[in-house]
Design a protein around this motif. Structure first.
Motif, PDB file in Angstrom:
ATOM      1  N   VAL A  63      -1.059  -2.875   7.002  1.00 32.90           N
ATOM      2  CA  VAL A  63      -0.318  -1.727   7.528  1.00 32.90           C
ATOM      3  C   VAL A  63       1.113  -2.159   7.807  1.00 32.90           C
ATOM      4  O   VAL A  63       1.351  -3.159   8.471  1.00 32.90           O
ATOM      5  CB  VAL A  63      -0.968  -1.208   8.833  1.00 32.90           C
ATOM      6  N   ARG A  64       2.037  -1.407   7.269  1.00 32.22           N
ATOM      7  CA  ARG A  64       3.459  -1.624   7.574  1.00 32.22           C
ATOM      8  C   ARG A  64       3.870  -0.604   8.608  1.00 32.22           C
ATOM      9  O   ARG A  64       3.499   0.557   8.522  1.00 32.22           O
ATOM     10  CB  ARG A  64       4.299  -1.452   6.313  1.00 32.22           C
ATOM     11  N   GLU A  75       2.893  -1.190   1.141  1.00 27.33           N
ATOM     12  CA  GLU A  75       3.562  -1.986   0.118  1.00 27.33           C
ATOM     13  C   GLU A  75       2.608  -2.294  -1.037  1.00 27.33           C
ATOM     14  O   GLU A  75       3.003  -2.363  -2.180  1.00 27.33           O
ATOM     15  CB  GLU A  75       4.074  -3.291   0.732  1.00 27.33           C
ATOM     16  N   TYR A  76       1.330  -2.479  -0.695  1.00 26.75           N
ATOM     17  CA  TYR A  76       0.315  -2.820  -1.695  1.00 26.75           C
ATOM     18  C   TYR A  76      -0.769  -1.750  -1.717  1.00 26.75           C
ATOM     19  O   TYR A  76      -1.212  -1.296  -0.675  1.00 26.75           O
ATOM     20  CB  TYR A  76      -0.336  -4.169  -1.365  1.00 26.75           C
ATOM     21  N   LEU A  77      -1.204  -1.377  -2.901  1.00 26.43           N
ATOM     22  CA  LEU A  77      -2.266  -0.387  -3.032  1.00 26.43           C
ATOM     23  C   LEU A  77      -3.644  -1.025  -3.014  1.00 26.43           C
ATOM     24  O   LEU A  77      -4.640  -0.352  -2.803  1.00 26.43           O
ATOM     25  CB  LEU A  77      -2.079   0.412  -4.327  1.00 26.43           C
ATOM     26  N   GLY A 119      -6.834 -12.063  -3.649  1.00 26.32           N
ATOM     27  CA  GLY A 119      -6.449 -10.667  -3.756  1.00 26.32           C
ATOM     28  C   GLY A 119      -5.208 -10.483  -4.604  1.00 26.32           C
ATOM     29  O   GLY A 119      -4.621 -11.434  -5.108  1.00 26.32           O
ATOM     30  N   GLY A 120      -4.814  -9.249  -4.764  1.00 30.47           N
ATOM     31  CA  GLY A 120      -3.608  -8.909  -5.509  1.00 30.47           C
ATOM     32  C   GLY A 120      -3.792  -7.599  -6.244  1.00 30.47           C
ATOM     33  O   GLY A 120      -4.755  -6.873  -6.028  1.00 30.47           O
ATOM     34  N   GLU A 121      -2.859  -7.331  -7.115  1.00 34.12           N
ATOM     35  CA  GLU A 121      -2.866  -6.070  -7.845  1.00 34.12           C
ATOM     36  C   GLU A 121      -3.960  -6.049  -8.906  1.00 34.12           C
ATOM     37  O   GLU A 121      -4.382  -7.081  -9.409  1.00 34.12           O
ATOM     38  CB  GLU A 121      -1.507  -5.859  -8.510  1.00 34.12           C
ATOM     39  N   LEU A 122      -4.384  -4.840  -9.253  1.00 28.67           N
ATOM     40  CA  LEU A 122      -5.357  -4.664 -10.318  1.00 28.67           C
ATOM     41  C   LEU A 122      -4.656  -4.887 -11.654  1.00 28.67           C
ATOM     42  O   LEU A 122      -3.600  -4.303 -11.913  1.00 28.67           O
ATOM     43  CB  LEU A 122      -5.964  -3.259 -10.265  1.00 28.67           C
TER      44      LEU A 122
END
Length: 186
Positions: A63-64, A75-77, A119-122
């Motif tokens: 959470v930002r 920032e990240y989905l 973790g990271g982007e798909l």
């Protein structure tokens, strides 16, 4: 799965970290980064607790906040992955959130796409594999599809989260040649 996990001397119950429905609660925590790189403070929306590669992990969206404490656009989905034994301290807040059913976290789908709990982007990767066991590759990457067979090799495509896949690909040595990687919009 165990209903409670000991984290640095105190017990965390799975239900304290995340709840289904409208009673999901934010968590503020201090987390020790990988490799002794100090700690970070995070506020997160927990969506799951998983066991993999000998450890329990908290799966949560970061959470930002703006200067007034209001939630900003993420920032990240994709969710972040936190090893429970690296949580230095945490506080379950009396602040609630909800995630619509259609956007819920699906542990089975996530597990199929994450390698070594990084973790990271798909991403969609395409690579050529010329090793001795195609079945082992398909077992390791449940989303993998064989696109074509050419002689002693196969062209394979898979969807994965994060950078753990790079570690696995490098471990295959000369049996793997990466053709392309692209980030997918979720």
């Amino acid at each position: 799965m165990t209903a409670a996990v000991n984290v640095n001397g105190y017990t965390i119950r799975k239900k304290e970290f995340y709840r289904k429905g409208k009673n999901q609660r934010y968590v503020r925590m201090e987390y020790r980064k990988l490799g002794g790189g100090g700690t970070v403070n995070r506020m997160v929306k927990p969506v799951g607790v998983m066991f993999s590669e000998f450890y329990f992990y908290l799966i949560a969206f970061i959470v930002r906040e703006d200067e007034y404490g209001r939630e900003k656009e993420p920032e990240y989905l994709s969710p972040a992955i936190y090893r429970l034994d690296r949580i230095v301290s945490c506080q379950v807040l009396d602040r609630h959130f909800s995630i619509p059913y259609r956007e819920r976290f699906e542990e089975g789908e996530f597990r199929k796409r994450v390698q070594f709990m990084y973790g990271g982007e798909l991403k969609r990767i395409v690579f050529e594999y010329s090793g001795p066991s195609l079945e082992a590759v398909l077992d390791r990457l449940p989303t993998a599809k064989v696109l074509e067979h050419t002689g002693d090799s196969c062209k394979i495509q898979a969807e994965v989260f994060g950078d753990g896949i790079d570690m696995w690909l490098r471990s295959q040595g000369d049996y793997v040649k990466v053709i392309s990687k692209s980030v997918l919009k979720e």
